[in-house]
Design a protein around this motif. Structure first.
Motif, PDB file in Angstrom:
ATOM      1  N   LEU A 166       0.867  -1.181   0.000  1.00 55.79           N
ATOM      2  CA  LEU A 166       0.000   0.000   0.000  1.00 55.79           C
ATOM      3  C   LEU A 166       0.906   1.234   0.000  1.00 55.79           C
ATOM      4  O   LEU A 166       1.711   1.416   0.910  1.00 55.79           O
ATOM      5  CB  LEU A 166      -0.902  -0.008   1.238  1.00 55.79           C
ATOM      6  CG  LEU A 166      -1.876   1.165   1.369  1.00 55.79           C
ATOM      7  CD1 LEU A 166      -2.905   1.141   0.245  1.00 55.79           C
ATOM      8  CD2 LEU A 166      -2.587   1.130   2.718  1.00 55.79           C
ATOM      9  N   VAL A 167       0.793   2.042  -1.064  1.00 53.50           N
ATOM     10  CA  VAL A 167       1.632   3.235  -1.170  1.00 53.50           C
ATOM     11  C   VAL A 167       0.741   4.452  -0.991  1.00 53.50           C
ATOM     12  O   VAL A 167      -0.260   4.593  -1.693  1.00 53.50           O
ATOM     13  CB  VAL A 167       2.319   3.304  -2.551  1.00 53.50           C
ATOM     14  CG1 VAL A 167       3.276   4.481  -2.607  1.00 53.50           C
ATOM     15  CG2 VAL A 167       3.034   2.011  -2.864  1.00 53.50           C
ATOM     16  N   LEU A 168       1.080   5.327  -0.042  1.00 52.50           N
ATOM     17  CA  LEU A 168       0.250   6.512   0.197  1.00 52.50           C
ATOM     18  C   LEU A 168       1.084   7.776   0.026  1.00 52.50           C
ATOM     19  O   LEU A 168       2.123   7.937   0.665  1.00 52.50           O
ATOM     20  CB  LEU A 168      -0.338   6.479   1.611  1.00 52.50           C
ATOM     21  CG  LEU A 168      -1.160   5.246   1.971  1.00 52.50           C
ATOM     22  CD1 LEU A 168      -0.410   4.422   2.994  1.00 52.50           C
ATOM     23  CD2 LEU A 168      -2.521   5.632   2.509  1.00 52.50           C
ATOM     24  N   ASP A 169       0.609   8.661  -0.867  1.00 50.87           N
ATOM     25  CA  ASP A 169       1.309   9.917  -1.097  1.00 50.87           C
ATOM     26  C   ASP A 169       0.665  11.005  -0.232  1.00 50.87           C
ATOM     27  O   ASP A 169      -0.468  11.412  -0.483  1.00 50.87           O
ATOM     28  CB  ASP A 169       1.202  10.286  -2.587  1.00 50.87           C
ATOM     29  CG  ASP A 169       2.140  11.414  -2.977  1.00 50.87           C
ATOM     30  OD1 ASP A 169       2.811  11.962  -2.080  1.00 50.87           O
ATOM     31  OD2 ASP A 169       2.201  11.750  -4.171  1.00 50.87           O
ATOM     32  N   GLU A 170       1.367  11.467   0.777  1.00 53.24           N
ATOM     33  CA  GLU A 170       0.882  12.549   1.652  1.00 53.24           C
ATOM     34  C   GLU A 170      -0.558  12.326   2.125  1.00 53.24           C
ATOM     35  O   GLU A 170      -1.415  13.169   1.881  1.00 53.24           O
ATOM     36  CB  GLU A 170       0.930  13.885   0.903  1.00 53.24           C
ATOM     37  CG  GLU A 170       2.309  14.359   0.560  1.00 53.24           C
ATOM     38  CD  GLU A 170       3.006  15.037   1.726  1.00 53.24           C
ATOM     39  OE1 GLU A 170       2.360  15.240   2.763  1.00 53.24           O
ATOM     40  OE2 GLU A 170       4.194  15.318   1.602  1.00 53.24           O
ATOM     41  N   PRO A 171      -0.826  11.196   2.801  1.00 56.52           N
ATOM     42  CA  PRO A 171      -2.222  10.922   3.150  1.00 56.52           C
ATOM     43  C   PRO A 171      -2.818  11.927   4.126  1.00 56.52           C
ATOM     44  O   PRO A 171      -4.032  12.008   4.245  1.00 56.52           O
ATOM     45  CB  PRO A 171      -2.159   9.530   3.785  1.00 56.52           C
ATOM     46  CG  PRO A 171      -0.759   9.381   4.239  1.00 56.52           C
ATOM     47  CD  PRO A 171       0.078  10.149   3.278  1.00 56.52           C
ATOM     48  N   ALA A 172      -1.980  12.705   4.806  1.00 56.95           N
ATOM     49  CA  ALA A 172      -2.529  13.627   5.810  1.00 56.95           C
ATOM     50  C   ALA A 172      -2.506  15.076   5.332  1.00 56.95           C
ATOM     51  O   ALA A 172      -2.808  15.976   6.110  1.00 56.95           O
ATOM     52  CB  ALA A 172      -1.754  13.503   7.113  1.00 56.95           C
ATOM     53  N   ALA A 173      -2.183  15.313   4.065  1.00 54.44           N
ATOM     54  CA  ALA A 173      -2.066  16.692   3.581  1.00 54.44           C
ATOM     55  C   ALA A 173      -3.347  17.472   3.869  1.00 54.44           C
ATOM     56  O   ALA A 173      -4.444  17.014   3.574  1.00 54.44           O
ATOM     57  CB  ALA A 173      -1.784  16.701   2.083  1.00 54.44           C
ATOM     58  N   GLY A 174      -3.195  18.640   4.466  1.00 56.11           N
ATOM     59  CA  GLY A 174      -4.330  19.530   4.685  1.00 56.11           C
ATOM     60  C   GLY A 174      -5.211  19.159   5.876  1.00 56.11           C
ATOM     61  O   GLY A 174      -6.171  19.857   6.161  1.00 56.11           O
ATOM     62  N   LEU A 175      -4.914  18.063   6.572  1.00 52.20           N
ATOM     63  CA  LEU A 175      -5.746  17.692   7.721  1.00 52.20           C
ATOM     64  C   LEU A 175      -5.199  18.330   8.995  1.00 52.20           C
ATOM     65  O   LEU A 175      -4.021  18.646   9.090  1.00 52.20           O
ATOM     66  CB  LEU A 175      -5.757  16.172   7.894  1.00 52.20           C
ATOM     67  CG  LEU A 175      -6.386  15.367   6.757  1.00 52.20           C
ATOM     68  CD1 LEU A 175      -6.315  13.881   7.069  1.00 52.20           C
ATOM     69  CD2 LEU A 175      -7.829  15.778   6.518  1.00 52.20           C
ATOM     70  N   ASP A 176      -6.077  18.487   9.985  1.00 50.59           N
ATOM     71  CA  ASP A 176      -5.608  19.029  11.255  1.00 50.59           C
ATOM     72  C   ASP A 176      -4.965  17.881  12.062  1.00 50.59           C
ATOM     73  O   ASP A 176      -5.051  16.718  11.659  1.00 50.59           O
ATOM     74  CB  ASP A 176      -6.748  19.707  12.014  1.00 50.59           C
ATOM     75  CG  ASP A 176      -7.879  18.752  12.345  1.00 50.59           C
ATOM     76  OD1 ASP A 176      -7.650  17.529  12.308  1.00 50.59           O
ATOM     77  OD2 ASP A 176      -8.981  19.229  12.630  1.00 50.59           O
ATOM     78  N   PRO A 177      -4.287  18.191  13.178  1.00 46.08           N
ATOM     79  CA  PRO A 177      -3.549  17.144  13.901  1.00 46.08           C
ATOM     80  C   PRO A 177      -4.414  15.935  14.247  1.00 46.08           C
ATOM     81  O   PRO A 177      -3.964  14.793  14.144  1.00 46.08           O
ATOM     82  CB  PRO A 177      -3.087  17.862  15.174  1.00 46.08           C
ATOM     83  CG  PRO A 177      -3.006  19.283  14.802  1.00 46.08           C
ATOM     84  CD  PRO A 177      -4.082  19.520  13.783  1.00 46.08           C
ATOM     85  N   HIS A 178      -5.659  16.187  14.619  1.00 46.41           N
ATOM     86  CA  HIS A 178      -6.534  15.089  15.003  1.00 46.41           C
ATOM     87  C   HIS A 178      -6.838  14.195  13.791  1.00 46.41           C
ATOM     88  O   HIS A 178      -6.725  12.968  13.861  1.00 46.41           O
ATOM     89  CB  HIS A 178      -7.833  15.656  15.581  1.00 46.41           C
ATOM     90  CG  HIS A 178      -8.781  14.615  16.036  1.00 46.41           C
ATOM     91  ND1 HIS A 178      -8.487  13.744  17.058  1.00 46.41           N
ATOM     92  CD2 HIS A 178     -10.021  14.278  15.593  1.00 46.41           C
ATOM     93  CE1 HIS A 178      -9.515  12.930  17.231  1.00 46.41           C
ATOM     94  NE2 HIS A 178     -10.446  13.227  16.352  1.00 46.41           N
ATOM     95  N   GLY A 179      -7.208  14.813  12.677  1.00 44.28           N
ATOM     96  CA  GLY A 179      -7.499  14.066  11.456  1.00 44.28           C
ATOM     97  C   GLY A 179      -6.272  13.306  10.977  1.00 44.28           C
ATOM     98  O   GLY A 179      -6.362  12.162  10.532  1.00 44.28           O
ATOM     99  N   ARG A 180      -5.112  13.960  11.100  1.00 44.90           N
ATOM    100  CA  ARG A 180      -3.852  13.348  10.701  1.00 44.90           C
ATOM    101  C   ARG A 180      -3.585  12.098  11.547  1.00 44.90           C
ATOM    102  O   ARG A 180      -3.343  11.010  11.020  1.00 44.90           O
ATOM    103  CB  ARG A 180      -2.735  14.375  10.904  1.00 44.90           C
ATOM    104  CG  ARG A 180      -1.347  13.886  10.601  1.00 44.90           C
ATOM    105  CD  ARG A 180      -0.334  14.803  11.257  1.00 44.90           C
ATOM    106  NE  ARG A 180      -0.417  14.696  12.719  1.00 44.90           N
ATOM    107  CZ  ARG A 180       0.040  15.616  13.552  1.00 44.90           C
ATOM    108  NH1 ARG A 180       0.596  16.727  13.101  1.00 44.90           N
ATOM    109  NH2 ARG A 180      -0.054  15.446  14.856  1.00 44.90           N
ATOM    110  N   ASP A 181      -3.695  12.245  12.869  1.00 47.11           N
ATOM    111  CA  ASP A 181      -3.450  11.109  13.756  1.00 47.11           C
ATOM    112  C   ASP A 181      -4.398   9.958  13.467  1.00 47.11           C
ATOM    113  O   ASP A 181      -4.015   8.799  13.473  1.00 47.11           O
ATOM    114  CB  ASP A 181      -3.603  11.528  15.228  1.00 47.11           C
ATOM    115  CG  ASP A 181      -2.466  12.453  15.656  1.00 47.11           C
ATOM    116  OD1 ASP A 181      -1.502  12.570  14.878  1.00 47.11           O
ATOM    117  OD2 ASP A 181      -2.568  13.050  16.741  1.00 47.11           O
ATOM    118  N   ARG A 182      -5.658  10.300  13.206  1.00 50.81           N
ATOM    119  CA  ARG A 182      -6.645   9.249  12.951  1.00 50.81           C
ATOM    120  C   ARG A 182      -6.275   8.444  11.723  1.00 50.81           C
ATOM    121  O   ARG A 182      -6.330   7.216  11.729  1.00 50.81           O
ATOM    122  CB  ARG A 182      -8.022   9.883  12.721  1.00 50.81           C
ATOM    123  CG  ARG A 182      -8.887   9.814  13.933  1.00 50.81           C
ATOM    124  CD  ARG A 182     -10.248  10.304  13.634  1.00 50.81           C
ATOM    125  NE  ARG A 182     -11.167   9.221  13.298  1.00 50.81           N
ATOM    126  CZ  ARG A 182     -12.467   9.418  13.161  1.00 50.81           C
ATOM    127  NH1 ARG A 182     -12.976  10.616  13.302  1.00 50.81           N
ATOM    128  NH2 ARG A 182     -13.262   8.414  12.873  1.00 50.81           N
TER     129      ARG A 182
END
Lengths: 289, 267, 304
Positions: A166-182
């Motif tokens: 599974l390759v993910l390119d910047e999966p957390a781009a633009g998310l806030d810390p909570h969304g990123r952590d999730r």
């Protein structure tokens, strides 16, 4: 035999014009089954170009890519299969949603694999669970979801193909810390439970440090290093030199070393940093309550 | 692959043609088209072709660039020539084969038509080659300004053109990205019959439309925040100014038209 | 009203869904009683997670949205006064998240000229404003190019120039860096600093990045439509547990000091930057080292 093997891969854009740009230069490395790899590099270092070679979206100018020992460009039929073995999640994947329901959208990939209805159903539910898409949202339109939910639905669409990598390119781009952590917790959990290989592309050293085991550092299209997280961070000065940002905690420890305090150079998480300071206090015989 | 479209492209330069007022260039293009169709004989057409050649030389646009834009019309030129060749059967028969008769008139008419089409495309392309899109929309807005009197939304049309041109590269980029994302999910865009191929476009077109609408929405708010209230009371940073050279260029093209008309009458 | 307040809200409440509300589940307030004053010339950051209401608040500052109840004033003008809309828009410029979706023209300088043209300014003056704005964001060399060729950070700088050319009194930025890479982010933040130095302009920065929030003079933290913390970044970040409980981070330097103090150290807490943090720890070592400590000399360097 390694799962993914890249051999002397080179690729350039705008070939034959004055605008020719070397995107990837003579890259060679291997990724093993079960690895959690972080790929990091400044903008234009060739990260995105590199990962689009993994599933044959881009054909290299020279060099080879092997999956399970097989050259992916050996035959056209094989290439189509490779897309299901290497699952690629692009940046802002929520922009690829198109179906009437979240369920149908997640089923798009498995459907293209030609699977039976029941198999598809099982995979959709499993993938939704891994990505953290609540079952009650499966029948709603993907366009009604919130930003973070959309992103997770899109990731489920790739997980549903049960890719080996599974390759993910910047999966957390633009998310806030909570969304990123999730999102990252979901990915970590998926990696742990399925034992499948995960490749994470990111600008953020902090995210890579927190989740990956090995880091591939790209610089100007070439591979700068490919090593464990600790070893990569112990050369923090070099990372700063090639335009990367190291975690703030790493900079704190660089500053401590510059002040003559004997702390290790490879500190990249706050908890690790805390325990190192406490150890040092112990060694120096400084008492604290 | 989508990035190879070249028609309507601007070719940066500092030639006389680049510096002419875009309004004058539009008028000249119009007069040129009239002259081209008014020319009823070869000499008149030769004058037209001569103008095109001189204009390209002036603008210093490489032949390769021109060829690129002519490529798509080659089939059109070929078909019209062939039709003219075969169906114009009156006159001096050159040779006959089965039901086909080729006459000298047919050949000459086919050549005239081909030259006319090529001149037409080359001549009008020159307008976009030597004029920036923004100057072009400004010119359209000003030339059509009298039509505001009959309630034609001239400013709005020009603004729409500007925005369309601004977003074409963005949307082309986005299409590429969406195509790659769907391919990564195993979407097959290259094989299958026409029905299957059209169906395969759905996963690309829907996200593209959704994104275009979102962009339109955000752009509208951003424009409002920048005090946009339509064309009323709006000033411009760069004003179009007619100079002496524009006058001469206008006179030149009118002279050419007059010449073509004279050739028609007297030759 | 405080003399120097440029933006002011009074018990501002707002909901997106109006009309019939189900009796058992009333619509939630996105903004739930916000009363703040923003001082002229200050740099205020608004920190909050997605859905905390921070972007909705930003959209009230130049009348894109109007309050359901309560008031919003821009330089003493009530934003609900439609006849003054133009004055409000001219006083408060907005920069949005997606750099692509706020550029109108195909040539950079034409885009920067867009707002002044709408304002009916004379062409010589527009030229001057455009050149000045482009220079102040460092994009003057690119003025004749098309926005399509720029990086995200450069596009965002052009968007900022487009606002600066209006000569607003205040610039509100709604997550201007969230779609940018680290380089683009640095460019935009650098531009903000330059503008503050050059024009003394009031800046309201909506963000969910702590390091950006740390740059401000004043930091507001939002959660569930309310302002829960308000103060200097240094003071606000001391509320580590509260900030973490609403899904936000604090700078790692603050977190480290905090965690060490929990272990019984007494490090000073007035730090934000990595260097300050290292100083605080080094000072502690110096102060508490055993009398016979042979490393004293090394620590001495810290205090110079």
């Amino acid at each position: 035999m390694s799962l993914l093997k890249v051999e002397n891969l080179s690729y350039s854009y705008n070939k034959g014009t004055s605008m020719e740009k070397n995107a990837v230069k003579n890259a060679s490395f291997e990724i093993e089954q079960g690895d959690f790899i972080g790929i990091i590099g400044h903008t234009g270092s060739g990260k995105s170009t590199l990962i689009q070679h993994f599933n044959g979206l881009i054909r290299p100018d020279s060099g080879r890519i092997y999956i399970n020992g097989e050259d992916i460009w050996a035959s056209k039929e094989r290439l189509h299969q490779i897309r299901f073995i290497v699952g690629l999640v692009f940046q802002y994947p929520e922009y690829q949603l198109f179906e009437e329901t979240v369920y149908k959208d997640i089923a798009f990939g498995p459907g293209n694999m030609g699977l039976g209805k029941e198999e598809i159903d099982a995979r959709v539910r499993e993938a939704a669970d891994f990505a953290g898409v609540h079952p009650e949202y499966l029948e709603s339109s993907p366009f009604d979801l919130s930003g973070g939910q959309k992103r997770r639905a899109a990731i489920a669409g790739v997980i549903a193909m049960r890719p080996q990598i599974l390759v993910l390119d910047e999966p957390a781009a633009g998310l806030d810390p909570h969304g990123r952590d999730r999102i990252f917790e979901r990915i970590k959990n998926y990696h742990k439970k399925t034992g499948s290989t995960v490749v994470l592309v990111s600008h953020s050293m902090e995210d890579i440090a927190r989740y990956a085991k090995k880091v591939l550092v790209m610089n100007q299209g070439g591979i700068e290093t490919f090593d464990t997280v600790e070893n990569v961070f112990s050369k923090a000065e070099r990372l700063l030199e090639i335009g990367l940002e190291v975690p703030m905690i790493t900079r704190v420890f660089m500053a401590l070393r510059a002040r003559g305090i004997d702390v290790p150079p490879d500190v990249y998480t706050v908890d690790y940093g805390r325990s190192e300071i406490l150890k040092l206090l112990e060694r120096e015989g400084i008492k604290h309550a | 692959m989508l990035k190879d479209i070249t028609i309507g492209q601007y070719y940066p330069g500092k030639s006389i043609l680049h510096r002419l007022d875009p309004r004058m260039k539009m008028i000249m293009t119009f007069v040129f088209i009239v002259a081209l169709f008014a020319a009823s004989n070869k000499i008149g057409l030769a004058v037209g072709a001569f103008i095109v050649i001189i204009a390209y030389a002036c603008a210093k646009i490489p032949l390769k660039f021109l060829m690129k834009s002519l490529k798509p019309i080659i089939p059109l030129v070929l078909i019209t020539s062939v039709l003219n060749l075969f169906f114009l059967t009156e006159g001096n028969a050159l040779f006959r084969f089965w039901i086909i008769t080729v006459t000298t008139e047919g050949i000459s008419f086919a050549v005239v038509m081909s030259v006319r089409i090529i001149c037409l495309i080359a001549g009008t392309s020159l307008l976009t080659y030597t004029t920036t899109p923004i100057a072009l929309t400004d010119a359209i807005e000003q030339l059509l300004a009298p039509l505001k009197k009959i309630k034609l939304p001239v400013h709005e049309l020009a603004m729409m053109m500007t925005i369309a041109m601004r977003f074409i590269p963005t949307l082309i980029d986005e299409t590429d990205k969406i195509m790659n994302a769907q391919k990564a999910r195993g979407a097959d865009l290259e094989t299958g019959g026409p029905v299957k191929r059209v169906k395969a476009l759905v996963p690309i077109l829907i996200p593209l439309f959704v994104s275009a609408f979102r962009r339109a929405d955000e752009l509208a708010i951003a424009m409002e925040c920048r005090c946009y209230q339509g064309g009323e009371g709006r000033t411009r940073m760069n004003h179009l100014k007619m100079k002496l050279i524009d006058l001469w260029a206008g006179l030149f093209i009118l002279a050419c038209l007059a010449g073509v008309v004279c050739i028609n009458i007297f030759l | 009203m405080q003399e120097s307040a440029i933006l002011k809200t009074e018990d501002l409440k707002f909901r997106y869904n109006r009309g019939e509300e189900p009796a058992d589940a009333p619509w939630k307030f996105v903004l739930d009683g916000i009363s703040i004053e923003i001082e002229r010339g200050s740099f205020v950051a608004v920190l909050g997670h997605n859905g905390s209401g921070k972007s909705t608040l930003a959209k009230h500052f130049n009348a894109i949205l109007l309050p359901e109840s309560g008031k919003v004033y821009v330089e003493d003008i009530d934003t609900a006064d439609e006849s003054r809309l133009f004055d409000i828009r001219r006083a408060v410029g907005m920069v949005f998240q997606n750099p692509d979706n706020q550029l109108v023209a195909t040539v950079i300088e034409e885009d920067v000229a867009f707002a002044p043209e709408n304002m009916g300014i004379e062409s010589k003056e527009i030229r001057q404003r455009v050149d000045d704005a482009l220079k102040s964001v460092g994009m003057y060399e690119y003025r004749e190019q098309s926005p399509a060729q720029l990086s995200g950070g450069q596009k965002q700088r052009v968007a900022i120039a487009g606002i600066i050319a209006m000569r607003p009194d205040c610039i509100v930025m709604d997550e201007p860096t969230s779609m940018l890479d680290p380089r683009g982010r640095r460019e935009v933040l650098g531009t903000i600093e330059t503008l503050r130095g050059r024009y003394g302009i009031t800046v309201v920065l909506i963000t969910h990045y702590m390091n950006e929030a740390a740059m401000a003079d004043r930091l507001l933290v939002m959660n569930e439509g309310k302002i829960i913390l308000d103060g200097k970044p240094l003071e606000v970040f001391q509320n580590i547990d509260l900030i973490k409980s609403i899904g936000l981070d604090v700078p790692q330097s603050v977190e480290l000091i905090h965690k060490l103090n929990r272990e019984g150290l007494n490090l000073r807490t007035d730090i934000l930057s990595a260097d300050d943090c290292a100083d605080a720890i080094a000072e502690y070592f110096l102060k508490n080292r055993p009398a016979s400590g042979c490393k004293g000399a090394a620590y001495m360097r810290v205090l110079k």
